[in-house]
Design an enzyme around this catalytic site. Structure first.
Site, PDB file in Angstrom:
ATOM      1  N   ARG A   2       0.820  -1.195  -0.073  1.00 25.46           N
ATOM      2  CA  ARG A   2       0.098  -0.026   0.110  1.00 25.46           C
ATOM      3  C   ARG A   2       0.816   1.146   0.049  1.00 25.46           C
ATOM      4  NH1 ARG A   2       2.391   1.880   3.847  1.00 25.46           N
ATOM      5  NH2 ARG A   2       0.989   3.749   3.618  1.00 25.46           N
ATOM      6  N   GLY A   3       0.384   2.424  -0.048  1.00 26.91           N
ATOM      7  CA  GLY A   3       0.937   3.586  -0.377  1.00 26.91           C
ATOM      8  C   GLY A   3       1.116   3.835  -1.954  1.00 26.91           C
ATOM      9  N   ALA A   4       0.689   5.078  -2.234  1.00 25.76           N
ATOM     10  CA  ALA A   4       0.707   5.508  -3.851  1.00 25.76           C
ATOM     11  C   ALA A   4       1.522   4.763  -4.691  1.00 25.76           C
ATOM     12  CB  ALA A   4       0.435   6.939  -3.992  1.00 25.76           C
ATOM     13  N   GLN A  19      -2.475   2.498  10.025  1.00 21.37           N
ATOM     14  CA  GLN A  19      -1.060   2.643   9.156  1.00 21.37           C
ATOM     15  C   GLN A  19      -0.212   3.223  10.105  1.00 21.37           C
ATOM     16  OE1 GLN A  19      -4.042   3.203   7.750  1.00 21.37           O
ATOM     17  NE2 GLN A  19      -4.184   2.549   5.483  1.00 21.37           N
ATOM     18  N   ASP A  69      -2.051  10.918  -2.218  1.00 19.26           N
ATOM     19  CA  ASP A  69      -2.529   9.741  -3.483  1.00 19.26           C
ATOM     20  C   ASP A  69      -2.731  10.311  -4.699  1.00 19.26           C
ATOM     21  OD1 ASP A  69      -2.926   8.235  -0.688  1.00 19.26           O
ATOM     22  OD2 ASP A  69      -3.189   6.786  -2.270  1.00 19.26           O
ATOM     23  N   ASN A 125      -5.314  12.329   0.226  1.00 20.27           N
ATOM     24  CA  ASN A 125      -4.546  11.718   0.973  1.00 20.27           C
ATOM     25  C   ASN A 125      -5.477  11.117   2.339  1.00 20.27           C
ATOM     26  OD1 ASN A 125      -1.889  10.715   1.591  1.00 20.27           O
ATOM     27  ND2 ASN A 125      -2.139  11.877   3.508  1.00 20.27           N
TER      28      ASN A 125
HETATM   29  O1  MRU Z   1      -4.468   3.375   2.214  1.00 19.05           O
HETATM   30  P1  MRU Z   1      -3.020   3.494   2.064  1.00 19.05           P
HETATM   31  O2  MRU Z   1      -2.431   2.877   3.323  1.00 19.05           O
HETATM   32  O3  MRU Z   1      -2.626   3.108   0.541  1.00 19.05           O
HETATM   33  O4  MRU Z   1      -2.830   5.032   2.008  1.00 19.05           O
HETATM   34  C1  MRU Z   1      -1.685   5.536   1.890  1.00 19.05           C
HETATM   35  C2  MRU Z   1      -1.619   6.993   2.172  1.00 19.05           C
HETATM   36  O5  MRU Z   1      -2.466   7.635   2.491  1.00 19.05           O
HETATM   37  C3  MRU Z   1      -0.334   7.678   1.905  1.00 19.05           C
HETATM   38  O6  MRU Z   1       0.007   8.970   2.535  1.00 19.05           O
HETATM   39  C4  MRU Z   1      -0.099   8.208   0.600  1.00 19.05           C
HETATM   40  O7  MRU Z   1      -0.539   7.049  -0.378  1.00 19.05           O
HETATM   41  C5  MRU Z   1       1.164   8.455   0.338  1.00 19.05           C
HETATM   42  S1  MRU Z   1       2.516   7.133   0.236  1.00 19.05           S
HETATM   43  C6  MRU Z   1       4.049   7.863  -0.087  1.00 19.05           C
END
Ligand code: MRU
Length: 359
Positions: free
Chosen positions: A51-53, A203, A244, A254
């Site tokens: 996970r994370g963009a 997270q 995101d 985000n």
């Molecule tokens: O649902 P997630 O854990 O994928 O959400 C991640 C986030 O909101 C992060 O802040 C975003 O993706 C940036 S990651 C460099």
């Protein structure tokens, strides 16, 4: 950094498989999840094992190369093989709707496919794998540059609030929001990080508190609803978090709770920084209202620790992300430098300089 950072995404050459550090098991266990097909990758993205963009985009790119290997084994007919790969790309694109980096990475893979649509299958599969590697490696560099630019906004002994996880675990490198922290630390700066637990999937507590602690950084975990009081009582000097998707006007999607923090930062007159690579910027959307927002299953809210926490049939609203209007944002840290308001002009300028790197 005190010890070797975790590697959330690795391609294993010997077995032609994608190895993902299963983030649903952290912080208790560090176990890898093996993806042998693009379907495994889709499942891993949907269940937030990765996970994370930026990390989602990288994993999906490897997913396309897995699909190409298998399609080449199933048929010698290029048109049929290409259809199978395109089908995999579609499936990967349907895993999560908000992170721009997913669509950016898949578009890059699609371009390789269309440029080599008549290539022999083994050649096409290696070209697609090479592209996935490149997307991965490229993100590593972007993170470092974000760190170099972002650290200029920080001071030694700063007390910083972050939300969700935008660090090593969310990218191909040292993170986006956490990159300036890691770079500053390498330069001998000391920071104290306040980490929101980040409900409903935690997270912040499961991942950010873990990775910062591993790196020897001073961390205080707070519940999300402590943020306002912590800013006031603990003398927090800035908020820094990831994104995101960012629109052409600088509105930022985000993790849910980001918008709350932006309002709190404004009220307390502290800077609110967003860090993201250009692959997070959506050149087709101006207003944050048009960003597709993922919704969690209501169970994320109605159950905890395997127990019911709300009355049956209660109505719920469980967005996974929110949108912060650009007027709350002090600066956006990118690999090309720091963007300041008016973001519409700043983003247009960077875009004119490097179009191909945009989402
Ligand atoms: O649902 P997630 O854990 O994928 O959400 C991640 C986030 O909101 C992060 O802040 C975003 O993706 C940036 S990651 C460099």
């Amino acid at each position: 950094m005190r010890q070797k950072m975790p590697e959330p995404i690795q391609w294993e050459i010997e077995t032609n498989t994608l190895q993902l550090l299963d983030q649903t098991r952290l912080p208790v266990r560090m176990v890898n999840l093996t993806c042998r097909t693009h379907i495994d990758v889709c499942r891993a993205i949907k269940r937030l094992s990765v996970r994370g963009a930026p990390a989602i985009g990288i994993a999906a790119a490897y997913g396309v190369s897995l699909a190409a290997f298998h399609a080449g084994l199933e048929t010698d007919e290029p048109a049929q093989r290409n259809q199978m790969i395109l089908h995999a790309i579609r499936k990967l694109s349907e895993t999560r709707p908000t992170a721009m980096n997913l669509f950016w990475a898949l578009n890059q893979m699609k371009e390789v496919l269309s440029d080599h649509k008549d290539a022999p299958s083994d050649e096409l599969a290696s070209l697609l794998l090479r592209k996935a590697y490149q997307i991965h490696e490229d993100d590593r560099h972007r993170c470092e540059q974000i760190g170099e630019h972002g650290v200029e906004l920080l001071h030694d002994r700063y007390r910083i609030l972050t939300h969700c996880n935008a660090g090593v675990l969310a990218t191909g490198g040292i993170g986006t929001a956490l990159a300036p922290i890691y770079v500053g630390r390498q330069r001998g700066m000391i920071f104290h990080l306040f980490v929101d637990e980040t409900r409903p999937l935690l997270q912040g507590s499961r991942l950010t508190a873990w990775e910062l602690t591993q790196a020897g950084i001073d961390v205080t975990l707070i519940s999300d609803n402590t943020a306002a009081y912590a800013i006031r009582k603990k003398n927090i000097q800035c908020v820094i978090l990831g994104a995101d998707r960012i629109t052409t006007h600088g509105d930022v999607a985000n993790k849910i709770g980001t918008y709350n923090l932006a309002i709190l930062a404004k009220e307390h007159a502290i800077p609110f920084y967003v860090a993201a690579p250009l692959s997070t910027f959506d050149p087709t959307i101006a207003s944050g209202d048009d960003i597709p927002i993922e919704q969690h299953d209501e169970v994320a809210l109605t159950e905890s620790f395997g127990k019911r926490m709300a009355p049956l049939r209660v109505k719920t609203f469980v967005p996974a992300f929110d949108v912060t209007p650009h007027r709350y944002i002090t600066a956006i840290i990118t690999e090309k430098g720091i963007l300041r308001p008016p973001f519409r002009d700043a983003i247009a300028r960077v875009r004119a300089d490097c179009d191909g790197e945009f989402g």
